[in-house]
Design a protein around this motif. Sequence first.
Motif, PDB file in Angstrom:
ATOM      1  N   PRO A 125       0.650  -1.179   0.160  1.00  0.00           N
ATOM      2  CA  PRO A 125      -0.113  -0.091   0.106  1.00  0.00           C
ATOM      3  C   PRO A 125       0.878   1.286   0.093  1.00  0.00           C
ATOM      4  CG  PRO A 125      -0.651  -1.404   1.901  1.00  0.00           C
ATOM      5  CD  PRO A 125       0.620  -2.071   1.472  1.00  0.00           C
ATOM      6  N   ILE A 126       0.159   2.355  -0.384  1.00  0.00           N
ATOM      7  CA  ILE A 126       1.022   3.550  -0.611  1.00  0.00           C
ATOM      8  C   ILE A 126       1.343   3.979   0.932  1.00  0.00           C
ATOM      9  CG2 ILE A 126       0.788   6.034  -1.093  1.00  0.00           C
ATOM     10  CD1 ILE A 126      -1.716   5.401  -2.747  1.00  0.00           C
ATOM     11  N   GLU A 127       0.805   3.758   1.946  1.00  0.00           N
ATOM     12  CA  GLU A 127       1.132   4.200   3.288  1.00  0.00           C
ATOM     13  C   GLU A 127       2.427   3.438   3.846  1.00  0.00           C
ATOM     14  OE1 GLU A 127      -1.721   3.441   2.040  1.00  0.00           O
ATOM     15  OE2 GLU A 127      -3.268   4.745   2.853  1.00  0.00           O
ATOM     16  N   GLU A 128       2.542   1.960   3.342  1.00  0.00           N
ATOM     17  CA  GLU A 128       3.871   1.492   3.841  1.00  0.00           C
ATOM     18  C   GLU A 128       4.918   1.932   2.932  1.00  0.00           C
ATOM     19  OE1 GLU A 128       4.998  -1.131   5.460  1.00  0.00           O
ATOM     20  OE2 GLU A 128       3.319  -0.986   6.675  1.00  0.00           O
ATOM     21  N   MET A 129       4.752   2.256   1.683  1.00  0.00           N
ATOM     22  CA  MET A 129       6.024   2.781   0.976  1.00  0.00           C
ATOM     23  C   MET A 129       6.496   4.202   1.574  1.00  0.00           C
ATOM     24  SD  MET A 129       6.582   1.010  -1.556  1.00  0.00           S
ATOM     25  CE  MET A 129       7.613   1.862  -2.713  1.00  0.00           C
ATOM     26  N   VAL A 130       5.213   5.081   1.894  1.00  0.00           N
ATOM     27  CA  VAL A 130       5.774   6.267   2.551  1.00  0.00           C
ATOM     28  C   VAL A 130       6.522   6.079   3.944  1.00  0.00           C
ATOM     29  CG1 VAL A 130       4.630   8.308   3.868  1.00  0.00           C
ATOM     30  CG2 VAL A 130       3.955   7.498   1.470  1.00  0.00           C
ATOM     31  N   LEU A 131       5.857   4.966   4.829  1.00  0.00           N
ATOM     32  CA  LEU A 131       6.524   4.926   6.117  1.00  0.00           C
ATOM     33  C   LEU A 131       7.879   4.395   5.820  1.00  0.00           C
ATOM     34  CD1 LEU A 131       5.975   4.921   8.784  1.00  0.00           C
ATOM     35  CD2 LEU A 131       5.311   2.431   8.706  1.00  0.00           C
ATOM     36  N   ALA A 132       8.310   3.660   4.827  1.00  0.00           N
ATOM     37  CA  ALA A 132       9.716   3.124   4.567  1.00  0.00           C
ATOM     38  C   ALA A 132      10.548   4.243   4.147  1.00  0.00           C
ATOM     39  CB  ALA A 132       9.687   2.077   3.447  1.00  0.00           C
ATOM     40  N   TRP A 140      10.725  13.294   0.599  1.00  0.00           N
ATOM     41  CA  TRP A 140       9.620  13.608  -0.262  1.00  0.00           C
ATOM     42  C   TRP A 140       9.926  12.317  -1.096  1.00  0.00           C
ATOM     43  CZ3 TRP A 140      11.250  13.871  -5.455  1.00  0.00           C
ATOM     44  CH2 TRP A 140      12.392  14.379  -5.514  1.00  0.00           C
ATOM     45  N   MET A 141       8.638  11.786  -2.029  1.00  0.00           N
ATOM     46  CA  MET A 141       8.820  10.891  -2.882  1.00  0.00           C
ATOM     47  C   MET A 141       7.442  10.833  -3.860  1.00  0.00           C
ATOM     48  SD  MET A 141       8.344   6.657  -2.222  1.00  0.00           S
ATOM     49  CE  MET A 141       6.721   6.786  -1.276  1.00  0.00           C
ATOM     50  N   SER A 178       6.338  17.027   7.658  1.00  0.00           N
ATOM     51  CA  SER A 178       7.626  16.321   7.759  1.00  0.00           C
ATOM     52  C   SER A 178       8.032  15.656   6.506  1.00  0.00           C
ATOM     53  CB  SER A 178       7.422  15.301   9.063  1.00  0.00           C
ATOM     54  OG  SER A 178       6.290  14.538   8.680  1.00  0.00           O
ATOM     55  N   PHE A 179       7.092  15.383   5.449  1.00  0.00           N
ATOM     56  CA  PHE A 179       7.194  14.466   4.518  1.00  0.00           C
ATOM     57  C   PHE A 179       6.242  14.911   3.231  1.00  0.00           C
ATOM     58  CE2 PHE A 179       6.993  10.828   1.617  1.00  0.00           C
ATOM     59  CZ  PHE A 179       8.184  10.395   1.654  1.00  0.00           C
ATOM     60  N   THR A 180       6.669  15.061   2.159  1.00  0.00           N
ATOM     61  CA  THR A 180       5.711  15.176   1.136  1.00  0.00           C
ATOM     62  C   THR A 180       5.566  14.012   0.053  1.00  0.00           C
ATOM     63  OG1 THR A 180       6.203  17.521   1.112  1.00  0.00           O
ATOM     64  CG2 THR A 180       5.356  16.914  -0.881  1.00  0.00           C
ATOM     65  N   LEU A 181       4.386  13.573  -0.100  1.00  0.00           N
ATOM     66  CA  LEU A 181       4.208  12.609  -1.295  1.00  0.00           C
ATOM     67  C   LEU A 181       3.672  13.341  -2.433  1.00  0.00           C
ATOM     68  CD1 LEU A 181       4.089   9.755  -2.071  1.00  0.00           C
ATOM     69  CD2 LEU A 181       1.573   9.563  -1.212  1.00  0.00           C
ATOM     70  N   LEU A 182       4.795  13.480  -3.522  1.00  0.00           N
ATOM     71  CA  LEU A 182       4.287  14.185  -4.639  1.00  0.00           C
ATOM     72  C   LEU A 182       3.104  13.447  -5.674  1.00  0.00           C
ATOM     73  CD1 LEU A 182       7.450  15.568  -5.644  1.00  0.00           C
ATOM     74  CD2 LEU A 182       5.635  16.863  -4.658  1.00  0.00           C
ATOM     75  N   ARG A 183       2.249  13.984  -6.159  1.00  0.00           N
ATOM     76  CA  ARG A 183       1.517  13.303  -7.230  1.00  0.00           C
ATOM     77  C   ARG A 183       2.122  13.119  -8.235  1.00  0.00           C
ATOM     78  NH1 ARG A 183      -3.807  16.616  -7.605  1.00  0.00           N
ATOM     79  NH2 ARG A 183      -4.714  16.216  -5.829  1.00  0.00           N
ATOM     80  N   GLY A 184       2.264  11.864  -8.837  1.00  0.00           N
ATOM     81  CA  GLY A 184       2.970  11.587  -9.928  1.00  0.00           C
ATOM     82  C   GLY A 184       2.516  10.594 -10.951  1.00  0.00           C
ATOM     83  N   ILE A 185       3.302  10.240 -11.918  1.00  0.00           N
ATOM     84  CA  ILE A 185       2.680   8.863 -12.674  1.00  0.00           C
ATOM     85  C   ILE A 185       4.167   8.524 -13.522  1.00  0.00           C
ATOM     86  CG2 ILE A 185       2.311  10.467 -14.733  1.00  0.00           C
ATOM     87  CD1 ILE A 185      -0.153   8.636 -15.353  1.00  0.00           C
ATOM     88  N   GLU A 186       4.131   6.987 -13.644  1.00  0.00           N
ATOM     89  CA  GLU A 186       5.002   6.496 -14.566  1.00  0.00           C
ATOM     90  C   GLU A 186       4.273   6.438 -15.962  1.00  0.00           C
ATOM     91  OE1 GLU A 186       7.137   2.976 -14.324  1.00  0.00           O
ATOM     92  OE2 GLU A 186       8.411   3.343 -15.869  1.00  0.00           O
ATOM     93  N   VAL A 187       4.310   7.623 -16.803  1.00  0.00           N
ATOM     94  CA  VAL A 187       3.300   7.172 -17.893  1.00  0.00           C
ATOM     95  C   VAL A 187       4.128   6.666 -19.118  1.00  0.00           C
ATOM     96  CG1 VAL A 187       3.974   9.855 -18.684  1.00  0.00           C
ATOM     97  CG2 VAL A 187       1.804   9.096 -19.154  1.00  0.00           C
ATOM     98  N   ASP A 188       3.348   5.832 -19.851  1.00  0.00           N
ATOM     99  CA  ASP A 188       3.962   5.393 -20.908  1.00  0.00           C
ATOM    100  C   ASP A 188       4.089   6.106 -22.256  1.00  0.00           C
ATOM    101  OD1 ASP A 188       4.408   2.452 -20.569  1.00  0.00           O
ATOM    102  OD2 ASP A 188       3.505   2.051 -22.454  1.00  0.00           O
TER     103      ASP A 188
END
Length: 348
Positions: A125-132, A140-141, A178-188
């Motif tokens: 889940p996104i939350e686990e990625m953020v925590l790590a 940020w990520m 304390s941390f920023t999750l940026l809105r992104g995409i890996e677009v084809d």
Amino acid sequence: MEQPTPPQAPISPIDALRRICFLLERGRESSYRIDAFRKTIEAITLISDEELRERVEAGTLKQIKGIGDSSAAIIGQAVRGVLPAYLVSTEEKHGEPLTRGGEALYAALRGDLHAHSNWSDGGSPIEEMVLAAVELGQEWMALTDHSPRLKVANGLSRERLTDQLKRVDAINASLGDSFTLLRGIEVDIHLDGSLDQDDDMLDRLDVVTASIHSKLRQPSFEMTPRMVTAVRNPRTNVLAHCTGQLVTGGRGKRPPSQFDAEKVFRACLENDVAVEINSRPERCDPPDELIELARDLGCLFTIDSDAHAPGQLDMKSLGCERAERLGIPAERIVTTWPVDDVRAWAKG
Ligand SMILES: [Zn+2]
Ligand SMILES: [Zn+2]
């Protein structure tokens, strides 16, 4: 960023299991075992410490769905205040840094412009990625799940991306400053160089990481304009794993795509698009000579994990080793920048 220090006893069962998963993912161990441990984490999150202790004493842990022999042993030892044996042996096998070299650059890294969650083909889940990411000292990520065309990777439709952005906003609200999750995409990148998501959706994102996953064996006279068109798109910020090569690992080997790298990197320079140094060991993309070419032309770079699981976020140490050895100055690596600078660059 910083390497997490090995845990000491006492340790909570969840922390022990999370550290084991982190090490196994980072060491690219089979996902079967990791999935089992992650299911255990989910299961015991819902159980009070008191009930867990009672079940350890009564020997009834395995009655809980998602807890097998290994998990029960880890939980039992942690509850009794002992460092779990499984954690000790995993620490011995996978606890060392992934590489030597690049440590100064690794310490200077603040973020990541390429990471996946279980919304597409990631495992967590996104939350686990953020925590790590937080535990690694990242600031940020960007969450960059796949775009619609990549059905094998459960690429996000317009509707699902809309839902994901709501989740990203909610996570950011819970994190504070304390941390920023940026809105992104890996677009084809399509065959004609266009991007695989609607412009108005891309406009809603903080960053756009673009990459090729199809027709990697096109001749150079087709691949070069395809890539240049994608790089010239004002919405593109990062050109990811540009050659598509696979150098090792379970997916076999694949030679690099053929294209006029000088033309493509010049387009990157002129359009303020960063060339990704993809840290995954099986990709190791671009190869050294192309990184040197982009360096000499004056391009910006990113050092990205392309993580599909929390432990893989630490693979950036491999990209750092390469970038430092090839003499890329830290200030030209976007993933060493503060998040506000990254936002301004991406929308600039
Ligand atoms: Zn990719
Ligand atoms: Zn990716």
